[in-house]
Design an enzyme around this catalytic site. Structure first.
Site, PDB file in Angstrom:
ATOM      1  N   HIS A  62       0.860  -1.192   0.000  1.00 53.77           N
ATOM      2  CA  HIS A  62       0.000   0.000   0.000  1.00 53.77           C
ATOM      3  C   HIS A  62       0.896   1.242   0.000  1.00 53.77           C
ATOM      4  CE1 HIS A  62      -3.737  -2.273   0.847  1.00 53.77           C
ATOM      5  NE2 HIS A  62      -2.922  -3.083   1.501  1.00 53.77           N
ATOM      6  N   LEU A  63       0.905   1.952  -1.138  1.00 54.60           N
ATOM      7  CA  LEU A  63       1.748   3.157  -1.233  1.00 54.60           C
ATOM      8  C   LEU A  63       0.991   4.418  -0.824  1.00 54.60           C
ATOM      9  CD1 LEU A  63       3.808   2.656  -4.539  1.00 54.60           C
ATOM     10  CD2 LEU A  63       4.588   2.388  -2.179  1.00 54.60           C
ATOM     11  N   ARG A  64      -0.330   4.323  -0.750  1.00 47.58           N
ATOM     12  CA  ARG A  64      -1.196   5.382  -0.179  1.00 47.58           C
ATOM     13  C   ARG A  64      -1.402   6.620  -1.042  1.00 47.58           C
ATOM     14  NH1 ARG A  64      -3.501   1.834   3.035  1.00 47.58           N
ATOM     15  NH2 ARG A  64      -2.445   1.431   5.004  1.00 47.58           N
ATOM     16  N   ASN A  94      -6.384   0.855  -2.973  1.00 50.47           N
ATOM     17  CA  ASN A  94      -7.253   1.565  -2.017  1.00 50.47           C
ATOM     18  C   ASN A  94      -6.685   2.936  -1.658  1.00 50.47           C
ATOM     19  OD1 ASN A  94      -5.209   0.272  -0.515  1.00 50.47           O
ATOM     20  ND2 ASN A  94      -6.512  -0.094   1.257  1.00 50.47           N
ATOM     21  N   HIS A 178      -8.599 -10.349  -1.134  1.00 47.97           N
ATOM     22  CA  HIS A 178      -8.527 -10.319   0.334  1.00 47.97           C
ATOM     23  C   HIS A 178      -9.763 -11.038   0.837  1.00 47.97           C
ATOM     24  CE1 HIS A 178      -7.961  -7.986   4.304  1.00 47.97           C
ATOM     25  NE2 HIS A 178      -9.037  -8.743   4.458  1.00 47.97           N
ATOM     26  N   HIS A 231      -2.557 -12.625   1.420  1.00 49.27           N
ATOM     27  CA  HIS A 231      -2.153 -12.780   2.831  1.00 49.27           C
ATOM     28  C   HIS A 231      -2.945 -13.847   3.600  1.00 49.27           C
ATOM     29  CE1 HIS A 231      -5.518 -10.059   2.876  1.00 49.27           C
ATOM     30  NE2 HIS A 231      -4.800  -8.995   2.590  1.00 49.27           N
ATOM     31  N   ASN A 277      -5.373  -6.809   9.193  1.00 48.51           N
ATOM     32  CA  ASN A 277      -6.414  -7.625   8.568  1.00 48.51           C
ATOM     33  C   ASN A 277      -5.830  -8.474   7.456  1.00 48.51           C
ATOM     34  OD1 ASN A 277      -8.185  -6.154  10.149  1.00 48.51           O
ATOM     35  ND2 ASN A 277      -8.839  -4.831   8.483  1.00 48.51           N
ATOM     36  N   ASP A 304       2.290  -6.875   2.494  1.00 50.40           N
ATOM     37  CA  ASP A 304       1.073  -6.132   2.837  1.00 50.40           C
ATOM     38  C   ASP A 304       1.460  -4.849   3.591  1.00 50.40           C
ATOM     39  OD1 ASP A 304      -1.530  -5.331   3.036  1.00 50.40           O
ATOM     40  OD2 ASP A 304      -2.124  -6.813   4.522  1.00 50.40           O
ATOM     41  N   GLY A 323      -3.200  -2.697   9.982  1.00 52.95           N
ATOM     42  CA  GLY A 323      -2.095  -2.712   9.027  1.00 52.95           C
ATOM     43  C   GLY A 323      -0.764  -2.500   9.714  1.00 52.95           C
TER      44      GLY A 323
HETATM   45  O1  DOR Z   1      -4.423  -4.638   7.596  1.00 53.92           O
HETATM   46  C1  DOR Z   1      -4.736  -4.230   6.485  1.00 53.92           C
HETATM   47  N1  DOR Z   1      -4.472  -2.983   6.101  1.00 53.92           N
HETATM   48  N2  DOR Z   1      -5.361  -5.069   5.640  1.00 53.92           N
HETATM   49  C2  DOR Z   1      -5.871  -4.650   4.473  1.00 53.92           C
HETATM   50  O2  DOR Z   1      -6.441  -5.423   3.768  1.00 53.92           O
HETATM   51  C3  DOR Z   1      -5.788  -3.227   4.097  1.00 53.92           C
HETATM   52  C4  DOR Z   1      -4.649  -2.589   4.745  1.00 53.92           C
HETATM   53  C5  DOR Z   1      -4.681  -1.111   4.641  1.00 53.92           C
HETATM   54  O3  DOR Z   1      -4.961  -0.583   3.562  1.00 53.92           O
HETATM   55  O4  DOR Z   1      -4.386  -0.426   5.645  1.00 53.92           O
HETATM   56 ZN    ZN Z   2      -5.730  -7.186   2.289  1.00 49.85          ZN
END
Ligand code: DOR
Ligand code: ZN
Length: 424
Positions: A62-64, A94, A178, A231, A277, A304, A323
């Site tokens: 996740h690079l945000r 996301n 997921h 994951h 998650n 992840d 996360g």
């Molecule tokens: O723990 C998690 N964080 N699981 C995910 O599926 C999404 C991720 C997040 O985007 O923070």
């Molecule tokens: Zn996930």
């Protein structure tokens, strides 16, 4: 520009190479691998005592950016990748806006160019990741996505998911899922079990993950699509995938260092830092994940990497986001947990972190074959060091591994012939 990497232990799982060799890089490609190479005038990097391997391919990051730049940016996430030996990564969609159209794919790719890391944005399966309308898969593919996923907000509507598989199959794109039933897990913070009981909190049951894996297996068989389970964290989940593979269904899966290293007990010591998650599970689950890695049920190790701000993670456990970051610790945790523990040969660990994910995504990466992109990680496989979140170049400091001593340290990362990280 030529670069000669001299005297390292070259490990290339793709060609079963594990030998002391010199590697010559020229013009961004692997030019030659042999004993005692000479190259007049080229820069020389002494790798004696170190392992020289394909750059890591992390297919779940996740690079945000865009939208959540306080957590991470493409630049800081890629710097963390480089520090962790990762030269190729798949960026999860996301973001805000979600990566659901070619424009956002292009934006992320363009931001990544100057970092040197090969960033492949995954396309969202549904518009805005709302789980209602499928995105334009063909347009996303043309923009360069290697896969489709609604990670973080998995699709619950089975008719839509089935249609997504049919369309993904037609385009030859894998669907990364997921797996957690949203109604069962809500926004709960921990695994359902002794820790949720001890804390008096509702938990996320293992069956919420396993049911969706089972569902995906059945739909993958029905549609012929390539479905990749993200994951994986539970014993029965691993068993379902093992059986599906035995039945020749096109299922692959990944896990993360946290799922073969930590149990739900970590939440008692680390609080929200151990919230993720799917959640950390039981010792039996950890052992089953390790067994799945050893017998090949699990195809890839990913991070992840999910950075959040210190402020968000300082909230009480039920309110903090899920996360953990992982890019700067994944190789060391994998070497410590799987190689130094005697479970896997070094080459196998590296295959799980480069060759295998590259293959399952159809990427020309994850090998040191002559003519390939010169993407390499050079590391000391034995060096012990203590993880210190304050040293991270990621904006995220949210790791449950802070203070843990691990073995295996990245010394240098090279992407397309350029040194993108060098220790010290
Ligand atoms: O723990 C998690 N964080 N699981 C995910 O599926 C999404 C991720 C997040 O985007 O923070
Ligand atoms: Zn996930």
């Amino acid at each position: 520009m030529q670069l000669l990497i001299r005297g390292g232990r070259v490990v290339d799982p793709a060609y079963n190479i594990d030998d002391t060799l010199d590697v010559l890089l020229d013009d961004g490609k692997i030019a030659q691998i042999s004993k005692h190479l000479e190259a007049d005038g080229s820069k020389v990097l002494d790798a004696s005592g170190l392992v020289v391997a394909p750059g890591l391919v992390d297919m779940h990051v996740h690079l945000r950016e865009p939208g959540f730049e306080a957590k991470e940016t493409v630049a800081t996430g890629c710097a963390a990748a480089a520090r962790g030996g990762v030269t190729t990564l798949v960026a999860m969609p996301n973001t805000r806006p979600a990566t659901d159209c070619p424009e956002i794919v292009t934006l992320v790719r363009e931001k990544a160019i100057s970092t040197g890391v090969s960033v492949l944005p995954a396309g969202a399966v549904t518009v805005g990741q709302k789980g209602q309308v499928l995105t334009d898969f063909a347009a996303l593919k043309a923009a360069g996505v290697p896969a489709l996923t609604d990670d973080g907000i998995p699709i619950q509507n089975l008719a839509l998911l089935r249609q997504a598989m049919i369309e993904a199959k037609a385009l030859g794109l894998p669907l990364l899922d997921h797996c957690e039933d949203r109604d069962m897990v809500q926004n709960y913070a921990v695994n359902e079990g002794k820790i949720s009981q001890a804390l008096g909190l509702p938990g996320r049951p293992a069956v919420a993950e396993e049911l969706q894996i089972m569902r995906d297996v059945m739909l993958a068989e029905d549609t012929g699509a390539h479905v990749h389970i993200c994951h994986i964290s539970t014993e029965k989940g691993v068993g379902i995938v093992r059986q599906a593979k035995a039945n020749d269904i096109h299922i692959t899966c990944e896990t993360c260092p946290q799922y073969f290293t930590l149990t739900e007990d970590e939440v008692l010591h680390r609080g929200a830092m151990a919230r993720v998650n799917p959640p950390l599970r039981t010792q039996a689950d950890v052992e089953a994940v390790r067994a799945g890695i050893v017998d090949g049920t699990i195809d890839a190790i990913v991070t992840d990497h999910a950075p959040h701000t210190a402020e968000e993670k300082s909230k009480p456990l039920p309110d903090a986001p899920s996360g953990m970051v992982g890019l700067e610790t994944s190789l060391a945790l994998a070497l410590t947990g799987l190689y130094h523990s005697g479970l896997l040969h070094l080459s196998r660990v590296l295959a799980l972190m480069s060759t295998s994910p590259a293959t399952l995504l159809g990427l020309n990466k994850g090998t040191l074959g002559v003519g390939q992109d010169a993407d390499l990680v050079i590391f000391d496989p034995d060096q012990a060091w203590t993880i210190d979140k304050n040293q991270f170049v990621s904006k995220g400091r949210n790791t449950p591994f802070h203070g843990r001593t691990v073995r295996g340290k990245v010394k240098c990362t090279i992407s397309r012939g350029n040194i993108i990280y060098q220790e010290g």
